[in-house]
Motif scaffolding. Structure first.
Motif: not given
Length: 374
Positions: A3-4, A6-8, A231, A259-261
């Protein structure tokens, strides 16, 4: 695939409790749950529905206990259920005591309608004596009279105050195995109440937009409300409340987390909305694939794109992919790399075969890793 940064999502720190064998809070996977709608007194029908809900992926199932016949049936239900059972208690505190004694893993009580403090204390005692956790379930539609008089209407402050008042009762009895929810049918009220509660306590939180509506609008409202909270790092367990079969709630819940990982289960199908450039009927193809891949619980990704504008790029990021190339055939991708041309007429069967093979490969590797760790 990592996971990038900026997605954390930095999850809110919370205490850990157990609902049966399912950990809630303190970084544990966000649990997904639903609720039966059978007559609880019919243990056979209720267990059959629980089996279907569990097969869809549920970690926990809630069962309403409106009368003594229901709590009598809970003995068999709790004994044979494949997942922990939460007993839903309203109005009559005695049902909570009976459910705890029948083997419920958790008792859900609504402070606004369970009655006097003394009755809550008896339910706490039953939970402690039978190894149950509890959920304080505040609902915007059933707030205590004195809070409605104080605030004039259901509002975030009233809901948070109700939750904290009843949490204090449990804490004063040195009972800490509980989670809290502050649900409303209004998305804004729900989200604001959870943000206020998250700042005021470190207890694990159960998320939900209550009475969200039918499948379509309920999914939208829940995705907005729960998605925004998750989120922001808020939430330790969720329920998507739909006027639909309980299994659908589980599927939507996992789709929100996926969708939110935050959690992955089953095949994440990435597909285009289709346009005049499509080389095949994308909409019908995706419908068939989703139906035929519903039995796969292994997390993986599949891209199905109608043309070469975005197809190759999406395929590079998925485990398996197919990009339309014309009216007769397109390109299949494995691990992000072009692998072979595939006729459109054979596409569905071949993609299902590839996904099943990949799932078997992943599960075999997991089993070997687990065996090596023993």
């Amino acid at each position: 695939m990592s996971i990038r940064p900026w997605r954390d999502i930095e999850r809110r720190e919370s205490r850990r409790i157990m609902v049966g064998n399912v950990p809630i809070g303190d970084g544990a996977p966000i649990a997904v749950q639903s609720m039966t709608n059978t007559n609880t007194a019919d243990a056979k029908a209720t267990l059959e529905q629980i089996e279907r809900i569990a097969e869809a992926g549920a970690d926990i199932v809630r069962v309403s206990c409106p009368d003594k016949a229901s709590t009598e049936a809970m003995k068999e239900i709790c004994k044979h259920s494949p997942v922990p059972i939460v007993a839903d208690i309203h109005f009559h505190y005695q049902r909570g005591i009976e459910a705890a004694e029948a083997g419920a893993a958790c008792l859900r009580i609504n402070p606004g309608n369970i009655g006097k403090r003394e009755r809550v204390l008896e339910v706490i005692s039953a939970a402690r004596n039978n190894g149950c956790s509890m959920r304080i379930g505040v609902n915007g539609g059933s707030l205590e009279k004195h809070l409605l008089e104080k605030y004039g209407e259901p509002c975030p402050e009233a809901m948070v105050e109700s939750a904290l008042d009843h949490a204090r009762i449990l804490e004063d009895e040195d009972f800490h195995e509980f989670k809290i929810s502050v649900k409303a049918s209004d998305v804004f009220l729900t989200v604001a109440a959870y943000h206020g509660l998250a700042e005021a306590t470190d207890k694990p939180l159960h998320l939900g937009v209550t009475e969200a509506g039918g499948f379509r609008i309920g999914t939208v409202k829940s995705s907005i409300g729960l998605g925004g909270l998750l989120w922001a790092g808020i939430g330790d367990t969720i329920r998507v409340s739909l006027s639909a079969e309980p299994e659908e709630e589980i599927k939507v819940g996992f789709d929100i987390l996926k969708s939110l990982g935050l959690r992955h289960r089953g095949v994440n199908v990435i597909s285009c909305p289709s346009c005049a450039r499509q080389g095949f009927d994308v909409i019908r193809t995706v419908e068939k694939l989703e139906a035929r891949l519903a039995h796969i619980s292994t997390p993986m990704s599949l891209s199905v794109i109608g043309c070469v504008v975005n197809g190759p790029g999406e395929a590079r990021e998925t485990d398996i992919g197919f990009t339309g190339g014309g009216a007769e055939a397109g390109m299949a991708y494995l691990g992000g790399v072009p692998a072979f041309k595939l006729k459109n007429e054979d596409m569905v069967d071949k993609l299902v075969e590839l996904v099943e093979e990949k799932a078997a490969e992943i599960e075999a590797a997991r089993a070997a890793e687990a065996q090596a760790a023993e």
